[in-house]
Design a protein around this motif. Sequence first.
Motif, PDB file in Angstrom:
ATOM      1  N   SER A   1      -4.093   5.810  -5.206  1.00 32.25           N
ATOM      2  CA  SER A   1      -3.366   4.992  -5.338  1.00 32.25           C
ATOM      3  C   SER A   1      -2.731   6.135  -5.551  1.00 32.25           C
ATOM      4  CB  SER A   1      -3.448   4.200  -6.524  1.00 32.25           C
ATOM      5  OG  SER A   1      -4.272   3.056  -6.017  1.00 32.25           O
ATOM      6  N   LEU A   2      -2.611   7.328  -6.487  1.00 35.34           N
ATOM      7  CA  LEU A   2      -1.887   8.392  -6.163  1.00 35.34           C
ATOM      8  C   LEU A   2      -1.610   9.352  -5.293  1.00 35.34           C
ATOM      9  CD1 LEU A   2      -3.647  10.340  -9.671  1.00 35.34           C
ATOM     10  CD2 LEU A   2      -2.176   8.566  -9.844  1.00 35.34           C
ATOM     11  N   LYS A   3      -2.178   9.152  -4.602  1.00 38.23           N
ATOM     12  CA  LYS A   3      -2.292  10.020  -3.119  1.00 38.23           C
ATOM     13  C   LYS A   3      -0.965   9.013  -2.222  1.00 38.23           C
ATOM     14  CE  LYS A   3      -6.514  12.466  -2.431  1.00 38.23           C
ATOM     15  NZ  LYS A   3      -7.124  12.374  -1.486  1.00 38.23           N
ATOM     16  N   SER A   4      -1.020   8.412  -1.436  1.00 35.11           N
ATOM     17  CA  SER A   4      -0.134   7.135  -1.923  1.00 35.11           C
ATOM     18  C   SER A   4       1.289   7.306  -2.238  1.00 35.11           C
ATOM     19  CB  SER A   4      -0.185   6.197  -1.548  1.00 35.11           C
ATOM     20  OG  SER A   4      -1.367   5.354  -1.057  1.00 35.11           O
ATOM     21  N   LEU A   5       1.412   7.143  -3.760  1.00 32.58           N
ATOM     22  CA  LEU A   5       2.573   8.123  -4.458  1.00 32.58           C
ATOM     23  C   LEU A   5       3.429   8.708  -4.439  1.00 32.58           C
ATOM     24  CD1 LEU A   5       0.888   5.739  -8.054  1.00 32.58           C
ATOM     25  CD2 LEU A   5       3.602   5.021  -6.191  1.00 32.58           C
ATOM     26  N   THR A   6       2.375   9.678  -4.542  1.00 31.80           N
ATOM     27  CA  THR A   6       2.727  11.364  -3.931  1.00 31.80           C
ATOM     28  C   THR A   6       3.857  11.112  -2.770  1.00 31.80           C
ATOM     29  OG1 THR A   6       0.850  12.283  -5.403  1.00 31.80           O
ATOM     30  CG2 THR A   6       2.167  13.453  -3.966  1.00 31.80           C
ATOM     31  N   GLU A   7       2.598  10.952  -1.728  1.00 34.20           N
ATOM     32  CA  GLU A   7       3.403  10.805  -0.586  1.00 34.20           C
ATOM     33  C   GLU A   7       5.195   9.377  -0.450  1.00 34.20           C
ATOM     34  OE1 GLU A   7       2.424   9.434   3.637  1.00 34.20           O
ATOM     35  OE2 GLU A   7       0.637   9.537   2.319  1.00 34.20           O
ATOM     36  N   LEU A   8       4.322   8.659  -1.120  1.00 35.73           N
ATOM     37  CA  LEU A   8       6.157   7.652  -0.966  1.00 35.73           C
ATOM     38  C   LEU A   8       7.461   9.612  -2.177  1.00 35.73           C
ATOM     39  CD1 LEU A   8       7.621   5.327  -0.885  1.00 35.73           C
ATOM     40  CD2 LEU A   8       6.286   4.546  -3.369  1.00 35.73           C
ATOM     41  N   TYR A   9       7.060   9.397  -3.028  1.00 30.45           N
ATOM     42  CA  TYR A   9       7.639  10.271  -4.195  1.00 30.45           C
ATOM     43  C   TYR A   9       8.273  11.683  -3.350  1.00 30.45           C
ATOM     44  CZ  TYR A   9       9.262  12.597  -7.965  1.00 30.45           C
ATOM     45  OH  TYR A   9      10.590  12.783  -9.125  1.00 30.45           O
ATOM     46  N   ASN A  10       7.452  11.894  -2.316  1.00 28.96           N
ATOM     47  CA  ASN A  10       8.293  13.414  -1.710  1.00 28.96           C
ATOM     48  C   ASN A  10       8.737  12.777  -0.623  1.00 28.96           C
ATOM     49  OD1 ASN A  10       7.009  15.367  -3.234  1.00 28.96           O
ATOM     50  ND2 ASN A  10       5.041  15.131  -2.043  1.00 28.96           N
ATOM     51  N   ASN A  11       8.572  11.736   0.619  1.00 31.60           N
ATOM     52  CA  ASN A  11       9.132  11.593   1.638  1.00 31.60           C
ATOM     53  C   ASN A  11       9.767  10.703   2.003  1.00 31.60           C
ATOM     54  OD1 ASN A  11       7.174  13.332   2.460  1.00 31.60           O
ATOM     55  ND2 ASN A  11       5.606  11.953   2.969  1.00 31.60           N
ATOM     56  N   ASP A  12      10.137   9.870   0.348  1.00 32.50           N
ATOM     57  CA  ASP A  12      11.046   8.597   0.500  1.00 32.50           C
ATOM     58  C   ASP A  12      11.965   8.048  -1.472  1.00 32.50           C
ATOM     59  OD1 ASP A  12      12.947   6.150   1.331  1.00 32.50           O
ATOM     60  OD2 ASP A  12      11.509   5.699   2.597  1.00 32.50           O
ATOM     61  N   PRO A  13      11.985   9.384  -1.340  1.00 35.63           N
ATOM     62  CA  PRO A  13      12.917   9.439  -2.398  1.00 35.63           C
ATOM     63  C   PRO A  13      13.738   8.600  -2.739  1.00 35.63           C
ATOM     64  CG  PRO A  13      13.846  11.929  -1.410  1.00 35.63           C
ATOM     65  CD  PRO A  13      12.075  11.010  -0.356  1.00 35.63           C
ATOM     66  N   LYS A  14      14.707   8.182  -2.206  1.00 33.36           N
ATOM     67  CA  LYS A  14      15.882   7.198  -1.639  1.00 33.36           C
ATOM     68  C   LYS A  14      14.689   5.753  -2.751  1.00 33.36           C
ATOM     69  CE  LYS A  14      19.860   5.037   0.221  1.00 33.36           C
ATOM     70  NZ  LYS A  14      20.139   5.073   1.832  1.00 33.36           N
ATOM     71  N   LYS A  15      13.447   5.284  -1.930  1.00 35.72           N
ATOM     72  CA  LYS A  15      13.843   4.022  -1.831  1.00 35.72           C
ATOM     73  C   LYS A  15      12.815   3.499  -3.376  1.00 35.72           C
ATOM     74  CE  LYS A  15       9.632   1.304  -0.016  1.00 35.72           C
ATOM     75  NZ  LYS A  15       8.262   0.726   0.735  1.00 35.72           N
ATOM     76  N   VAL A  16      12.598   5.234  -3.495  1.00 31.36           N
ATOM     77  CA  VAL A  16      11.973   5.214  -5.402  1.00 31.36           C
ATOM     78  C   VAL A  16      12.906   5.304  -5.940  1.00 31.36           C
ATOM     79  CG1 VAL A  16      10.747   7.195  -6.657  1.00 31.36           C
ATOM     80  CG2 VAL A  16       9.435   7.301  -4.947  1.00 31.36           C
ATOM     81  N   GLU A  17      14.165   5.268  -5.477  1.00 30.44           N
ATOM     82  CA  GLU A  17      15.082   5.569  -6.693  1.00 30.44           C
ATOM     83  C   GLU A  17      15.474   4.258  -6.964  1.00 30.44           C
ATOM     84  OE1 GLU A  17      18.685   6.034  -9.358  1.00 30.44           O
ATOM     85  OE2 GLU A  17      16.515   8.011  -8.567  1.00 30.44           O
ATOM     86  N   GLU A  18      15.448   3.872  -5.601  1.00 27.93           N
ATOM     87  CA  GLU A  18      16.201   2.525  -6.108  1.00 27.93           C
ATOM     88  C   GLU A  18      15.238   1.359  -6.700  1.00 27.93           C
ATOM     89  OE1 GLU A  18      17.426  -1.399  -2.190  1.00 27.93           O
ATOM     90  OE2 GLU A  18      16.884   0.482  -1.703  1.00 27.93           O
TER      91      GLU A  18
END
Length: 676
Positions: free
Chosen positions: A135-152
Amino acid sequence: MAHKYTNALIEETSPYLLQHAHNPVNWEAWNPKVLERAKKENKPLLISIGYAACHWCHVMEHECFEDEEVAQYMNDNFVNIKIDREERPDVDQIYMDALQMMTGSGGWPLNVITTPDGRPFWGATYLPKDNWLKSLKSLTELYNNDPKKVEEYASNLENGIKQINLYEVKKNSGSFSIDSLNVAVDKWSGFFDSYLGGYKRAPKFPMPNNLDFLLHYAVSENDKTVLEYVNTSLTRMAFGGIYDHVGGGFSRYAVDTKWHVPHFEKMLYDNGQLVSLYAKAYAHTKNPLYKKVVDETIAFVNEELIDDSGGFYSSLDADSENETGELEEGAFYVWKQAELDSLLGKEYAVFADYFNINSYGLWEEGNYVLIRDKSTNEIATKHEISVEQLEKSISNSLSLLKKVRSNRSGPRLDDKILTSWNGLMLQGLVDAYRYLGNEAYLDMALKNAVFLKENLKKPDGGLFRNHKDGRSTINAFLDDYATLIEAYISLYEVTFDMAWLNEAKSLTEYTLEHFLDEDSQLFFYTSDEDEKLIRRSFEVNDNVISASNSIMAKNLLRLHKLFSKEGYGTQAETMLSNVQSNFSENGQGFANWMHLVLFSQKNFYEIAVVGPDYKKMGAELAKNYIPNSILVGTEKEDNLELLQNRFNESQTLIYVCIEGSCKLPVTEIDRALTQL
């Protein structure tokens, strides 16, 4: 002892945080400076919340946070924050709401990943190592590669967290009537387990505030069915394995429907509230079982949870070391049949019948949890002995088992002192003294009250939440004020010492200045002097502990009876009107609030005792269960309106009043009770 790793938690006082101080994870405590650093480094926060008595918190620590591979990944990619939910319920409330919105359920350990400013975008409870790391690895990838999605996602969730905690003034809502209350209780009663007590479900929680209100309601409305349900619940709980027959005190809850197998952690807040509840029930019923529970529970607290200073510790862990030295839930409390037979000898047969050392009392792996399901008379008749002989046999057997058990490895202690939980225990001791008359309970109460006043009160008149090793570090929350105000008012009622009433009034004024929301007329959970979080929460729903707002509303109503010009009564009415729409659909979640309906719709009595025997007569009056009353007293004159111009040098007079208007004074307890 040398440790390979030491992190910033070593500077904390919370036993839960200190348990993680030698993890390879670079944990830090919640602090605005940590959030600022996360923003500068553009790292997400990994926030893990738990408490010392939490079984699965320990499991996850061992599997994940003590693992060097996991710790390395967490340290490289996150700013890691550990929180003791009992010290920081303000933070816990917000992230628990977030977790429930994200997953539909909650629990501890509570783990969330948030943006650097604390807005969550992922959450989970316990996860084993592989799932956690994945889970942590998936979330790190999401945070670094798709910050717009995280922010939304974080922004939407932030809005949701704020929206579910909004309250408005409900004008012209009218008063909740007794007829409406009857309907609400009738609907609520559909969930009652009339045979085993509690609710028709497992796990079963004691829920002291539910039974406390239902006792008040049953007595007020002369409802024998509800009263029978309350007595069934109290008896079954006291008979069950959730109650420690060997050492006294209650565990957190039972995992089954018959109160048999507990989650073995013992919390101060449960035991303080249950002492109050059983003491009140004893006052009304004179059931000796209830007195026994009060006495034994206080004895447990006095043995296991009291500091030399008079403060009370927080909890005992569910886990303890078994015979092989491994931590195991309940190991300290359970028994094998062969062990009991060997220890008790000729007393075993009676003991085995009494506590069901049979299929009914069997838990797992040959372990028995002591549970009763028959009356003393029934067991005595079966074994052709007197009740007195039976009780002596059982008492001797339990004393022996306690001595044997004391040689086992005991559960770990969380020795931090929390103001709100001490307030609940203080209230329990006051009620125990009031209704049972044991002077030792008043001594304990006074020592605790003085300790709290001298160690948890700040120079500006406010409170700290926590205390350990001479340090108090966290500003108090609304529940700290509410429970302590309630206990101080009650302490005044049994001592007639104005110092405690003045303390209660002073703390009330502080909450009105620093916690009140002018728009809703409810109190925020946090002070206006505390750091800003995602939202400033309201605590309104009664849970295992009553909501801080419901306790404050009752406090204001009681103080209004003594200080009628302060506007406390109007405030309490407004608070009640803002939440009463919930009563019909969710009686369980608003049980403490519903006392106010009975207080406002039925007579509420101010009872004043004035004269040379005011303490003795006050104590006699106080032994009666009269929830719709407040008791005041003095020898001659006092500043309280109710005590002015009441003195008669030749006799002690009792005045029964409603809103300051008094009936003719009487000199006898029975005549005063007749006026009520």
